[in-house]
Design a protein around this motif. Sequence first.
Motif, mmCIF file in Angstrom:
data_model
loop_
_atom_site.group_PDB
_atom_site.id
_atom_site.type_symbol
_atom_site.label_atom_id
_atom_site.label_comp_id
_atom_site.label_asym_id
_atom_site.label_seq_id
_atom_site.Cartn_x
_atom_site.Cartn_y
_atom_site.Cartn_z
ATOM 1 N N GLN A 102 61.106 35.321 55.376
ATOM 2 C CA GLN A 102 61.028 36.698 54.891
ATOM 3 C C GLN A 102 62.074 36.945 53.805
ATOM 4 N N GLY A 103 62.521 35.867 53.182
ATOM 5 C CA GLY A 103 63.509 35.997 52.116
ATOM 6 C C GLY A 103 64.924 36.283 52.609
ATOM 7 N N VAL A 104 65.157 36.133 53.892
ATOM 8 C CA VAL A 104 66.481 36.382 54.473
ATOM 9 C C VAL A 104 67.063 35.078 54.959
ATOM 10 N N THR A 135 68.966 23.989 50.355
ATOM 11 C CA THR A 135 69.751 24.861 51.234
ATOM 12 C C THR A 135 69.131 26.250 51.295
ATOM 13 N N ALA A 136 68.743 26.795 50.156
ATOM 14 C CA ALA A 136 68.117 28.128 50.117
ATOM 15 C C ALA A 136 66.813 28.145 50.909
ATOM 16 N N ALA A 137 66.019 27.085 50.777
ATOM 17 C CA ALA A 137 64.760 27.009 51.536
ATOM 18 C C ALA A 137 65.042 26.909 53.033
#
Length: 178
Positions: A176-178, A168-170
């Motif tokens: 850009q980490g957002v 999910t995070a990926a």
Amino acid sequence: EQVATHPTMGKYLSHMGNMKEDPTTGRLPDENFARELMQLFTVGLWELNPDGSRRKDANGRDIPTYSQADVMGMAKVFTGWGWATDWNGWSGVTYKNNMVQYSQYHSTSQKIILRGVVIPAGTPGEQSLKIALDTLFNHPNVGPFIGSQLIKRFVTSNPSPAYISRVTAAFNNNGQGV
């Protein structure tokens, strides 16, 4: 967008030739594709946490991802789509070309879809489709719902919540980490 406007999908899930509502006759847009798009292809039935577990309301009950009103609003988005050659498909029918928008059959009424997103009255079909698909894609359920489905089909049938959280995070990371 390519899948939503492909004639195979349009025929199979009955939104090809889907006409706008008609208060005189009581006709309402076909809801089949709208429901399937939300239930199977994007957000699923229940609101999820990033680890794939179901979110609960204050009474401990599962929270539905969408309502019948959302289905009806989304169904209006999928009106006016027909064969690239002509609305009825009587000449030059080919599955090679995506469906096109026939404005005379598209619902021009206001459409309220997920999380209260409003597609204003008079919005053309192509723009309505873009707003609806962007709304679905940006829903917080897409990452855990699609991620867990892919893991279950291609990796393991019982993924850990931590695994689903990482996927999910990926998915949610725009690069850009957002």
